[in-house]
Design a protein around this motif. Structure first.
Motif, PDB file in Angstrom:
ATOM      1  N   ILE A 172     -26.487  51.112  38.814  1.00 49.72           N
ATOM      2  CA  ILE A 172     -25.914  50.041  39.627  1.00 49.72           C
ATOM      3  C   ILE A 172     -26.784  49.781  40.846  1.00 49.72           C
ATOM      4  N   ALA A 173     -27.232  50.843  41.497  1.00 52.00           N
ATOM      5  CA  ALA A 173     -28.083  50.688  42.681  1.00 52.00           C
ATOM      6  C   ALA A 173     -29.399  50.002  42.326  1.00 52.00           C
ATOM      7  N   ILE A 174     -30.006  50.385  41.221  1.00 56.14           N
ATOM      8  CA  ILE A 174     -31.265  49.759  40.785  1.00 56.14           C
ATOM      9  C   ILE A 174     -31.034  48.293  40.444  1.00 56.14           C
ATOM     10  N   SER A 175     -29.934  47.981  39.775  1.00 51.77           N
ATOM     11  CA  SER A 175     -29.632  46.591  39.411  1.00 51.77           C
ATOM     12  C   SER A 175     -29.464  45.724  40.646  1.00 51.77           C
ATOM     13  N   ILE A 176     -28.739  46.231  41.636  1.00 53.32           N
ATOM     14  CA  ILE A 176     -28.539  45.463  42.870  1.00 53.32           C
ATOM     15  C   ILE A 176     -29.865  45.248  43.579  1.00 53.32           C
ATOM     16  N   TYR A 177     -30.684  46.286  43.645  1.00 53.55           N
ATOM     17  CA  TYR A 177     -31.994  46.174  44.296  1.00 53.55           C
ATOM     18  C   TYR A 177     -32.856  45.114  43.609  1.00 53.55           C
ATOM     19  N   LEU A 178     -32.895  45.143  42.277  1.00 49.36           N
ATOM     20  CA  LEU A 178     -33.718  44.175  41.545  1.00 49.36           C
ATOM     21  C   LEU A 178     -33.174  42.759  41.687  1.00 49.36           C
ATOM     22  N   LEU A 179     -31.857  42.597  41.679  1.00 50.07           N
ATOM     23  CA  LEU A 179     -31.277  41.262  41.847  1.00 50.07           C
ATOM     24  C   LEU A 179     -31.601  40.681  43.212  1.00 50.07           C
ATOM     25  N   ARG A 212     -34.248  41.413  45.056  1.00 51.14           N
ATOM     26  CA  ARG A 212     -35.681  41.074  45.080  1.00 51.14           C
ATOM     27  C   ARG A 212     -35.954  39.809  44.284  1.00 51.14           C
ATOM     28  N   ILE A 213     -35.339  39.669  43.129  1.00 58.52           N
ATOM     29  CA  ILE A 213     -35.593  38.510  42.270  1.00 58.52           C
ATOM     30  C   ILE A 213     -35.031  37.239  42.901  1.00 58.52           C
ATOM     31  N   GLU A 214     -33.914  37.360  43.641  1.00 64.29           N
ATOM     32  CA  GLU A 214     -33.321  36.176  44.265  1.00 64.29           C
ATOM     33  C   GLU A 214     -34.295  35.509  45.223  1.00 64.29           C
ATOM     34  N   GLY A 215     -34.996  36.307  46.018  1.00 60.90           N
ATOM     35  CA  GLY A 215     -35.977  35.749  46.944  1.00 60.90           C
ATOM     36  C   GLY A 215     -37.114  35.061  46.224  1.00 60.90           C
ATOM     37  N   LYS A 216     -37.562  35.658  45.145  1.00 64.26           N
ATOM     38  CA  LYS A 216     -38.654  35.057  44.383  1.00 64.26           C
ATOM     39  C   LYS A 216     -38.194  33.782  43.686  1.00 64.26           C
ATOM     40  N   LEU A 217     -36.949  33.748  43.208  1.00 63.47           N
ATOM     41  CA  LEU A 217     -36.427  32.534  42.584  1.00 63.47           C
ATOM     42  C   LEU A 217     -36.301  31.410  43.598  1.00 63.47           C
ATOM     43  N   SER A 218     -35.951  31.755  44.811  1.00 58.44           N
ATOM     44  CA  SER A 218     -35.855  30.744  45.864  1.00 58.44           C
ATOM     45  C   SER A 218     -37.225  30.135  46.139  1.00 58.44           C
TER      46      SER A 218
END
Length: 47
Positions: free
Chosen positions: A15-22, A24-30
């Motif tokens: 869960i912690a890894i999933s939240i961390y990756l989400l 990070r990816i949100e900023g890149k998607l923006s």
């Protein structure tokens, strides 16, 4: 009590890894969305 620690180890880490990756990816998607919008405006200005 050991079951609690086992569940935390088995579920908490993924869960912690999933939240961390989400996050990070949100900023890149923006940034990607902004770039695509700028590209679209550049293509329209060429027409």
């Amino acid at each position: 009590m050991d079951d609690l620690y086992t569940n935390i180890a088995n579920l908490g880490f993924p869960i912690a890894i999933s939240i961390y990756l989400l996050v990070r990816i949100e900023g890149k998607l923006s940034n990607l969305t902004t770039s695509i919008n700028e590209l679209s405006k550049a293509i329209i200005s060429l027409k």
